[in-house]
Design a protein around this motif. Structure first.
Motif, PDB file in Angstrom:
ATOM      1  N   THR A  16       1.344  -6.150  -5.182  1.00 44.65           N
ATOM      2  CA  THR A  16      -0.152  -5.767  -5.629  1.00 44.65           C
ATOM      3  C   THR A  16      -0.285  -6.989  -7.033  1.00 44.65           C
ATOM      4  OG1 THR A  16       1.920  -5.077  -7.123  1.00 44.65           O
ATOM      5  CG2 THR A  16       1.177  -3.620  -6.158  1.00 44.65           C
ATOM      6  N   MET A  45      -4.800  -2.409   3.760  1.00 45.97           N
ATOM      7  CA  MET A  45      -4.460  -0.962   2.847  1.00 45.97           C
ATOM      8  C   MET A  45      -5.627   0.057   3.600  1.00 45.97           C
ATOM      9  SD  MET A  45      -1.925  -0.884   1.101  1.00 45.97           S
ATOM     10  CE  MET A  45      -1.803   0.821   0.633  1.00 45.97           C
ATOM     11  N   ARG A  86      -5.273   3.869   5.432  1.00 47.49           N
ATOM     12  CA  ARG A  86      -6.433   5.155   5.578  1.00 47.49           C
ATOM     13  C   ARG A  86      -7.029   5.581   6.592  1.00 47.49           C
ATOM     14  NH1 ARG A  86      -7.101   1.956   0.144  1.00 47.49           N
ATOM     15  NH2 ARG A  86      -9.280   2.689   1.542  1.00 47.49           N
ATOM     16  N   GLN A  99       8.914  -1.121  -5.673  1.00 48.82           N
ATOM     17  CA  GLN A  99       7.913   0.036  -6.100  1.00 48.82           C
ATOM     18  C   GLN A  99       7.226  -0.279  -4.975  1.00 48.82           C
ATOM     19  OE1 GLN A  99       7.193   2.025  -8.021  1.00 48.82           O
ATOM     20  NE2 GLN A  99       5.799   2.663  -7.478  1.00 48.82           N
ATOM     21  N   THR A 141       8.129   1.915  -2.162  1.00 53.07           N
ATOM     22  CA  THR A 141       8.334   3.597  -2.161  1.00 53.07           C
ATOM     23  C   THR A 141       6.844   3.796  -2.111  1.00 53.07           C
ATOM     24  OG1 THR A 141      10.210   2.585  -4.093  1.00 53.07           O
ATOM     25  CG2 THR A 141       8.721   4.598  -4.479  1.00 53.07           C
ATOM     26  N   MET A 142       5.811   3.044  -3.097  1.00 55.62           N
ATOM     27  CA  MET A 142       4.101   3.685  -2.957  1.00 55.62           C
ATOM     28  C   MET A 142       3.983   3.619  -1.363  1.00 55.62           C
ATOM     29  SD  MET A 142       2.008   1.969  -6.000  1.00 55.62           S
ATOM     30  CE  MET A 142       1.896   0.506  -5.726  1.00 55.62           C
ATOM     31  N   GLY A 150       5.596   6.368   0.640  1.00 49.72           N
ATOM     32  CA  GLY A 150       4.757   7.471   0.358  1.00 49.72           C
ATOM     33  C   GLY A 150       3.350   7.905   1.061  1.00 49.72           C
ATOM     34  N   ILE A 151       2.344   6.523   1.175  1.00 49.71           N
ATOM     35  CA  ILE A 151       0.978   6.301   0.939  1.00 49.71           C
ATOM     36  C   ILE A 151       1.494   6.978   2.828  1.00 49.71           C
ATOM     37  CG2 ILE A 151      -0.903   4.969   1.747  1.00 49.71           C
ATOM     38  CD1 ILE A 151      -0.188   3.553  -0.860  1.00 49.71           C
ATOM     39  N   SER A 156       2.561  10.749   3.154  1.00 50.08           N
ATOM     40  CA  SER A 156       1.265  11.979   2.992  1.00 50.08           C
ATOM     41  C   SER A 156      -0.003  11.233   4.023  1.00 50.08           C
ATOM     42  CB  SER A 156      -0.111  11.442   1.523  1.00 50.08           C
ATOM     43  OG  SER A 156      -0.054   9.710   2.178  1.00 50.08           O
ATOM     44  N   PRO A 194      -0.362   9.324  -3.651  1.00 51.05           N
ATOM     45  CA  PRO A 194      -0.343   8.574  -2.416  1.00 51.05           C
ATOM     46  C   PRO A 194      -1.777   7.685  -2.129  1.00 51.05           C
ATOM     47  CG  PRO A 194       0.874  10.128  -1.509  1.00 51.05           C
ATOM     48  CD  PRO A 194       0.031  10.386  -2.672  1.00 51.05           C
ATOM     49  N   ASP A 195      -3.112   8.417  -2.372  1.00 50.85           N
ATOM     50  CA  ASP A 195      -3.856   7.764  -1.742  1.00 50.85           C
ATOM     51  C   ASP A 195      -5.089   7.008  -2.357  1.00 50.85           C
ATOM     52  OD1 ASP A 195      -6.515   7.965   0.318  1.00 50.85           O
ATOM     53  OD2 ASP A 195      -7.464   9.244  -1.555  1.00 50.85           O
ATOM     54  N   GLU A 240      -2.803   5.801  -4.724  1.00 51.27           N
ATOM     55  CA  GLU A 240      -2.076   4.371  -4.553  1.00 51.27           C
ATOM     56  C   GLU A 240      -3.151   3.859  -4.429  1.00 51.27           C
ATOM     57  OE1 GLU A 240       2.546   5.738  -6.807  1.00 51.27           O
ATOM     58  OE2 GLU A 240       1.781   6.023  -4.686  1.00 51.27           O
ATOM     59  N   SER A 241      -2.982   3.717  -2.821  1.00 55.16           N
ATOM     60  CA  SER A 241      -3.672   3.052  -2.012  1.00 55.16           C
ATOM     61  C   SER A 241      -4.654   2.766  -2.276  1.00 55.16           C
ATOM     62  CB  SER A 241      -4.151   3.728  -0.266  1.00 55.16           C
ATOM     63  OG  SER A 241      -4.586   3.066   0.483  1.00 55.16           O
ATOM     64  N   ILE A 291      -3.950  -0.421  -4.744  1.00 54.16           N
ATOM     65  CA  ILE A 291      -3.807  -1.730  -4.521  1.00 54.16           C
ATOM     66  C   ILE A 291      -5.464  -2.368  -4.098  1.00 54.16           C
ATOM     67  CG2 ILE A 291      -2.346  -2.984  -2.028  1.00 54.16           C
ATOM     68  CD1 ILE A 291      -0.140  -0.395  -2.475  1.00 54.16           C
ATOM     69  N   ILE A 312      -1.414  -6.593 -10.630  1.00 51.72           N
ATOM     70  CA  ILE A 312      -0.663  -5.759 -11.608  1.00 51.72           C
ATOM     71  C   ILE A 312       0.867  -5.746 -11.345  1.00 51.72           C
ATOM     72  CG2 ILE A 312      -2.368  -4.145 -11.845  1.00 51.72           C
ATOM     73  CD1 ILE A 312      -1.428  -2.265  -9.627  1.00 51.72           C
ATOM     74  N   GLU A 313       1.922  -5.011 -12.039  1.00 51.21           N
ATOM     75  CA  GLU A 313       2.773  -5.047 -11.460  1.00 51.21           C
ATOM     76  C   GLU A 313       3.440  -3.049 -12.154  1.00 51.21           C
ATOM     77  OE1 GLU A 313       6.267  -5.792 -10.728  1.00 51.21           O
ATOM     78  OE2 GLU A 313       5.239  -7.460 -11.273  1.00 51.21           O
ATOM     79  N   ILE A 314       3.670  -2.496 -10.736  1.00 55.17           N
ATOM     80  CA  ILE A 314       3.415  -1.020 -11.387  1.00 55.17           C
ATOM     81  C   ILE A 314       5.004  -0.539 -10.875  1.00 55.17           C
ATOM     82  CG2 ILE A 314       2.647  -0.934  -8.624  1.00 55.17           C
ATOM     83  CD1 ILE A 314       1.407   2.052  -9.620  1.00 55.17           C
ATOM     84  N   GLU A 315       5.765   0.340 -11.599  1.00 55.67           N
ATOM     85  CA  GLU A 315       6.726   0.891 -11.354  1.00 55.67           C
ATOM     86  C   GLU A 315       6.618   2.458 -12.032  1.00 55.67           C
ATOM     87  OE1 GLU A 315       8.964  -0.266 -10.273  1.00 55.67           O
ATOM     88  OE2 GLU A 315       9.128  -2.522 -10.604  1.00 55.67           O
ATOM     89  N   THR A 316       7.761   3.206 -10.186  1.00 56.87           N
ATOM     90  CA  THR A 316       7.284   4.601 -11.092  1.00 56.87           C
ATOM     91  C   THR A 316       9.389   4.455 -10.435  1.00 56.87           C
ATOM     92  OG1 THR A 316       6.671   5.320  -8.408  1.00 56.87           O
ATOM     93  CG2 THR A 316       5.195   4.994 -10.418  1.00 56.87           C
ATOM     94  N   PRO A 360      11.775   6.585  -8.673  1.00 59.90           N
ATOM     95  CA  PRO A 360      11.421   6.599  -7.151  1.00 59.90           C
ATOM     96  C   PRO A 360      12.034   7.955  -7.037  1.00 59.90           C
ATOM     97  CG  PRO A 360      13.705   5.367  -7.507  1.00 59.90           C
ATOM     98  CD  PRO A 360      13.020   5.553  -8.986  1.00 59.90           C
ATOM     99  N   LYS A 361      11.134   8.861  -5.936  1.00 67.08           N
ATOM    100  CA  LYS A 361      10.574   9.847  -5.467  1.00 67.08           C
ATOM    101  C   LYS A 361      11.503  11.179  -5.718  1.00 67.08           C
ATOM    102  CE  LYS A 361       8.983  11.577  -1.788  1.00 67.08           C
ATOM    103  NZ  LYS A 361       7.544  11.323  -1.077  1.00 67.08           N
ATOM    104  N   GLU A 367      12.667  13.238  -3.990  1.00 71.07           N
ATOM    105  CA  GLU A 367      13.065  13.915  -2.493  1.00 71.07           C
ATOM    106  C   GLU A 367      12.116  15.638  -2.752  1.00 71.07           C
ATOM    107  OE1 GLU A 367      14.100  13.876   0.747  1.00 71.07           O
ATOM    108  OE2 GLU A 367      13.162  12.015  -0.184  1.00 71.07           O
ATOM    109  N   LYS A 387       2.216  18.710  -2.487  1.00 67.76           N
ATOM    110  CA  LYS A 387       2.845  17.129  -2.800  1.00 67.76           C
ATOM    111  C   LYS A 387       3.040  17.455  -4.452  1.00 67.76           C
ATOM    112  CE  LYS A 387       4.148  15.608   1.381  1.00 67.76           C
ATOM    113  NZ  LYS A 387       4.639  14.781   2.498  1.00 67.76           N
ATOM    114  N   LYS A 413      15.304  -0.814 -12.614  1.00 66.27           N
ATOM    115  CA  LYS A 413      15.215   0.430 -11.944  1.00 66.27           C
ATOM    116  C   LYS A 413      15.924   1.140 -11.066  1.00 66.27           C
ATOM    117  CE  LYS A 413      12.192   1.249  -9.015  1.00 66.27           C
ATOM    118  NZ  LYS A 413      10.169   1.830  -8.528  1.00 66.27           N
TER     119      LYS A 413
END
Lengths: 213, 138
Positions: free
Chosen positions: A93, A125, A129, A148, A151-152, A155-156, A159, B62-63, B65-66, B69, B84-88, B90-91, B93, B107, B126
């Motif tokens: 990122t 990216m 897609r 991150q 994880t992202m 997830g992508i 999805s 997710p789309d 987020e893609s 980026i 950017i720095e991004i943090e969430t 962890p999902k 489950e 989802k 984290k």
């Protein structure tokens, strides 16, 4: 008229499906920078075609354009799987040209490299897609997988319902921890390997045939 | 119902008190709900490029987020914006999915998300329950 159109669409879908079954699957090799994606792409390409895909380097963002090696035929247990390997730039990122200055690079070269890297990540990216049929996700097993970006991206990939094979690379290095990667993504199978040394490639090819065949 | 124009500028100006501090925009799920994917990305990146920390109550799909980026990469420029720095969290489950969500293949995207300029925010720790970040001033 509507009936004819529907019939035409149905026939088109069936014929598309028939042809698609014979076409090579585009398999994207994804992961963070310096995970060994190009080393793996080269290993696969050399093992089955004799050619390499691109240059490898310890400097991050050596791969700054998605590179495709077409029609790689992998034979496993009497089955032949044909794939196009798409080696992609490491996803991140952030890109700061100053990081390249630490690798004995002049400022102009570092700026140019960072520009190309950002374009490459954007392109990767887009491929994810729109243009890949499956993903090989490569991680360096000596580093923390709980990032991150990982994880992202997982997830992508999920999805999009793409088949994904997670590879824990660099098992030849001290400190490699395959279990940590397996724990990070328990919903996926994790295969250990050293793309550099060629360790456990037999299992990798078996899984490629199983996942993408 | 949020308006069509994403605007969190408020009364802040470049010579305001935020020059001495760090501005944090906490954006509710309701605020994001009526925006298109691109409007959400613009809202986030405009804030981050001004040096703000953006906290999303419900995160991005997710789309999205893609695309975040991808758009971030196109805006990076030397000595100006390094990304950017991004943090969430962890999902978890999909444990918060209802039976209907699972049945319909929906989802849950609800995950608190922190986004900031890469040169000003650093994640210290984290895990599933805690995001600890260090934010530096300009």
């Amino acid at each position: 008229m509507g009936l004819l159109t529907n019939l035409k669409d149905s026939i088109s879908r069936v014929t598309d499906g028939l042809f698609a079954a014979d076409e090579p699957k585009r398999i994207g090799i994804y992961g963070p920078p310096n995970a060994g994606k190009t080393t793996l792409a080269n290993r696969i390409a050399r093992d089955w075609t004799g050619d390499a895909v691109g240059p490898e380097s310890h400097i991050p963002h050596e791969t700054r354009r998605a590179r495709r090696k077409e029609n790689v035929e992998i034979e496993r247990n009497g089955r032949k799987v044909t794939i196009d390997i798409v080696d992609t730039p490491g996803v991140t990122t952030k890109v700061d040209y100053k990081e390249f200055l630490d690798h004995d690079m002049e400022k102009d070269d570092a700026v140019r490299r960072s520009r190309e890297a950002t374009e490459g990540v954007a392109e990767a990216m887009h491929w994810l897609r729109e243009d890949v049929d499956g993903v090989i996700y490569v991680l360096d097993s000596t580093t923390d997988p709980f990032t991150q970006v990982n994880t992202m991206l997982i997830g992508i990939i999920e999805s999009q319902d793409l088949p994904a094979l997670i590879l824990a690379n660099k098992t030849d290095l001290p400190g490699a921890d395959v279990q940590q990667i397996a724990n990070a993504f328990p919903q996926h199978e994790t295969i250990p390997l050293s793309a550099l040394e060629g360790d456990n490639m037999d299992e990798v090819y078996t899984k490629i045939a199983e996942y993408f065949g | 119902m949020p308006g069509p124009t994403p605007n969190v500028d408020g009364d802040a100006s470049s010579d305001g008190p935020e020059d001495d501090g760090v501005r944090i925009d906490m954006i509710s799920g309701a605020r994001m709900e009526g925006l298109t994917g691109m409007e959400k990305i613009r809202l986030i990146l405009d804030g981050v490029r001004e040096g703000n920390i953006v906290i999303l109550e419900e995160g991005l799909s997710p789309d999205e987020e893609s695309k975040l980026i991808e758009v971030t990469m196109t805006e990076i420029s030397p000595d100006d914006f390094t990304g950017i720095e991004i943090e969430t969290y962890p999902k978890a489950e999909t444990s918060d999915q209802s039976f209907l969500d699972k049945l319909m293949g929906r989802k849950s995207a609800q995950k608190l998300t922190v986004i900031g300029p890469a040169n000003r925010i650093e994640t210290l720790h984290k895990d599933e329950n805690l995001i600890s970040t260090l934010v530096s001033r300009k």
